[in-house]
Design a protein around this motif. Structure first.
Motif, PDB file in Angstrom:
ATOM      1  N   GLU A 320       0.855  -1.081  -0.126  1.00  0.00           N
ATOM      2  CA  GLU A 320       0.051   0.008   0.001  1.00  0.00           C
ATOM      3  C   GLU A 320       0.704   1.373  -0.010  1.00  0.00           C
ATOM      4  N   ALA A 321       1.760   1.250   0.854  1.00  0.00           N
ATOM      5  CA  ALA A 321       2.725   2.264   1.061  1.00  0.00           C
ATOM      6  C   ALA A 321       3.432   2.679  -0.438  1.00  0.00           C
ATOM      7  N   LEU A 322       3.834   1.758  -1.103  1.00  0.00           N
ATOM      8  CA  LEU A 322       4.535   1.809  -2.302  1.00  0.00           C
ATOM      9  C   LEU A 322       3.794   2.261  -3.343  1.00  0.00           C
ATOM     10  N   SER A 323       2.437   1.463  -3.404  1.00  0.00           N
ATOM     11  CA  SER A 323       1.408   2.227  -4.435  1.00  0.00           C
ATOM     12  C   SER A 323       1.094   3.610  -4.359  1.00  0.00           C
ATOM     13  N   GLU A 324       0.977   4.138  -3.165  1.00  0.00           N
ATOM     14  CA  GLU A 324       0.616   5.436  -2.817  1.00  0.00           C
ATOM     15  C   GLU A 324       1.616   6.506  -3.315  1.00  0.00           C
ATOM     16  N   LYS A 325       2.980   5.964  -2.766  1.00  0.00           N
ATOM     17  CA  LYS A 325       4.043   6.634  -3.267  1.00  0.00           C
ATOM     18  C   LYS A 325       4.229   6.825  -4.874  1.00  0.00           C
ATOM     19  N   LEU A 326       4.185   5.740  -5.507  1.00  0.00           N
ATOM     20  CA  LEU A 326       4.114   5.719  -6.910  1.00  0.00           C
ATOM     21  C   LEU A 326       3.213   6.504  -7.449  1.00  0.00           C
ATOM     22  N   VAL A 327       1.989   6.592  -7.067  1.00  0.00           N
ATOM     23  CA  VAL A 327       0.913   7.609  -7.629  1.00  0.00           C
ATOM     24  C   VAL A 327       1.172   9.037  -7.246  1.00  0.00           C
ATOM     25  N   PHE A 328       1.408   9.192  -5.962  1.00  0.00           N
ATOM     26  CA  PHE A 328       1.765  10.651  -5.702  1.00  0.00           C
ATOM     27  C   PHE A 328       3.278  11.169  -6.289  1.00  0.00           C
ATOM     28  N   ARG A 329       4.154  10.409  -6.447  1.00  0.00           N
ATOM     29  CA  ARG A 329       5.342  11.076  -7.207  1.00  0.00           C
ATOM     30  C   ARG A 329       5.391  10.921  -8.532  1.00  0.00           C
ATOM     31  N   HIS A 330       4.064  10.611  -9.240  1.00  0.00           N
ATOM     32  CA  HIS A 330       4.294  10.593 -10.819  1.00  0.00           C
ATOM     33  C   HIS A 330       2.827  11.533 -11.251  1.00  0.00           C
ATOM     34  N   PRO A 331       2.915  12.548 -10.530  1.00  0.00           N
ATOM     35  CA  PRO A 331       1.805  13.605 -11.153  1.00  0.00           C
ATOM     36  C   PRO A 331       1.568  13.816 -12.403  1.00  0.00           C
ATOM     37  N   HIS A 332       2.717  13.559 -13.334  1.00  0.00           N
ATOM     38  CA  HIS A 332       2.367  13.684 -14.713  1.00  0.00           C
ATOM     39  C   HIS A 332       1.699  12.390 -15.446  1.00  0.00           C
TER      40      HIS A 332
END
Length: 493
Positions: A320-332
């Protein structure tokens, strides 16, 4: 003023006898009766009784995709109700049950309220009712209904009875087969069913999975049934099964070795497995990658399981933490920002990383924080220099870097002349650090560059061994001159 209305009724899954009395009366009393498709057994009854209707079959021929068809049907129904206001008794009949795999009804539910149209839905026997009876399924055991046109692998759960509807043709069956093969063995037996409950038309064919797209008879009343199974091997491609296995190994009835391990006792294993995975990558060996990546994943699972036993977190918290990080850090990708190239994407990543730390209230004391202390020295030097360069502490051009390398080399020579081991080691470190700086300027990762050189050295040295072996020689039977000649041969291969 009366409100415009649309009444949706279900025609059942097949035979006219499946119609309820209430729905039959509604069909007969409709002043405007719309049928999604005439390709349904109940049409014979409507025709025989002289019930007038209009079908939407022509819309299927006007559009290239089913979503476009369903949009058009919903639009025409809403327009008809709006134009007639409350003057007409508009009835829309669909196969099966209106709330089972009927996209047009979902569109009407979404839009009628905004158009001030009252939507009434009357049931009907769905194809599921016949499937439960004809295939002997008790859904209380666990059941899933999936759409053949959208079949995510993650939804396939072998522990559940699974019915895949809307298998219109062999092409769709082929897509279903490929999806199922991600979870089930090729020879796993499934059921291909046509016109369940329709006397004279019903077909139930039991076949191995790999054959289902070679069968005939697919149409609007076709489905694929995958029986539930408690065989744990069918779940070996899931994270859930891996989590279950690791938990068993660590349990009191599990493996004595696994039970005894701690974070510290298997810490070195993590490092070893990572290097073995890197070797598989360097060798471009897919089979080894599968095995070595699995070994790395096992380390993650074991460490997470130890924390789960303490009640701190589980592997699912990690995911979950990884999924949230990937989504958050790829705003493009997941947001409104843009990135036209890799450099802009990396810039977005760094900005979102800073924002992440700000939200968490974690402020770093130094610009160099965040680099793992146990990184290999070459890699650590590279990361330290990159962080320093971000705040402007860097050479302006590569000529200055090369001059620094020459300066450090000169100081190393002086240290060697002094015969002071500590000074020699210090100057050697300074020289290596300067060389890492040069690697940044030419955009070459020093770890990767040295790894390539190591492989090149191994290849050439082993050539020397091979040629000496052919001549029946060992290293103590040759000299540097011969070895250097063989080295040059190896370079020219």
């Amino acid at each position: 003023m009366s409100t415009a209305q649309i009444t949706v009724v279900g025609l059942g899954s097949g035979h006219p006898d499946q119609l309820t009395l209430g729905i039959w009366r509604k069909l007969q009393s409709a002043t405007e009766l719309y049928i999604r498709t005439k390709d349904h057994p109940v049409m014979t009854l409507l025709d025989a009784e002289g019930v007038a209707y209009r079908s939407f079959d022509d819309i299927y021929e006007q559009h290239e995709s089913f979503p476009d068809v369903y949009e058009a049907i919903a639009g025409q129904l809403i327009a008809a109700a709006s134009n007639n206001n409350a003057a007409a008794n508009i009835v829309y009949a669909v196969p099966g049950h209106p709330m089972v795999a009927e996209r047009t009804v979902q569109l009407l539910r979404e839009r009628c309220h905004n158009q001030s149209i009252e939507l009434n839905i009357m049931g009907g026997e769905s194809f599921l009712d016949q499937a439960f009876v004809r295939l002997g399924i008790d859904p209380i055991e666990g059941f899933a209904l999936l759409d053949a046109s959208e079949l995510p692998i993650a939804l396939l759960q072998p522990q559940l009875h699974t019915i895949i509807g809307q298998v219109y043709d062999a092409y769709t069956a082929s897509d279903v087969k490929l999806a199922l093969m991600e979870r089930y063995p090729d020879d796993f037996e499934v059921y291909v069913c046509h016109a369940l409950g329709v006397a004279g038309d019903e077909q139930i064919v039991r076949a191995p999975l790999f054959e289902i797209d070679r069968l005939d008879g697919y149409g609007n009343l076709s489905l694929v049934y995958v029986p539930r199974s408690d065989n744990p091997d069918l779940r070996n491609r899931t994270l859930e099964r891996l989590h279950e296995i690791v938990a068993i190994l660590r349990s009191p009835d599990g493996c004595p070795w696994d039970q005894e391990q701690t974070h510290q006792s298997i810490r070195k294993n993590f490092i070893e497995e990572l290097y073995e995975a890197l070797e598989a990558l360097d060798n471009d060996d897919p089979d080894s990658m599968v095995e070595e990546f699995g070994d790395v994943l096992l380390q993650l699972m074991l460490h997470s399981q130890m924390e789960e036993e303490q009640g701190t977190f589980t592997i699912y918290d990690v995911v979950e933490a990884l999924s949230e990080k990937l989504v958050f850090r790829h705003p493009h990708v997941f947001g409104e920002q843009q990135a036209g190239n890799a450099e802009e994407a990396l810039g977005n990543w760094e900005e979102m990383k800073k924002e992440e730390h700000k939200r968490k209230g974690t402020k770093r004391q130094s610009q160099l924080d965040g680099i793992p202390p146990d990184l290999p020295a070459l890699m650590k030097a590279y990361k330290l220099q990159k962080k320093a360069a971000k705040v402007g502490f860097d050479w302006s051009e590569i000529d200055s870097v090369l001059a620094k390398i020459e300066e450090e080399l000169s100081e190393l020579r002086e240290a060697i002349a002094s015969k002071d081991p500590e000074e020699q080691a210090g100057e050697l470190g300074d020289l290596l650090f300067a060389v890492v700086n040069a690697s940044r300027f030419i955009k070459a990762d020093p770890e990767e560059a040295l790894t390539r050189t190591n492989r090149k050295f191994i290849d050439r040295f082993q050539y020397i061994e091979e040629q000496l072996g052919i001549k029946g020689k060992t290293f103590d039977q040759t000299d540097l001159l011969e070895m250097d000649r063989l080295w040059e041969e190896a370079k020219s291969r």
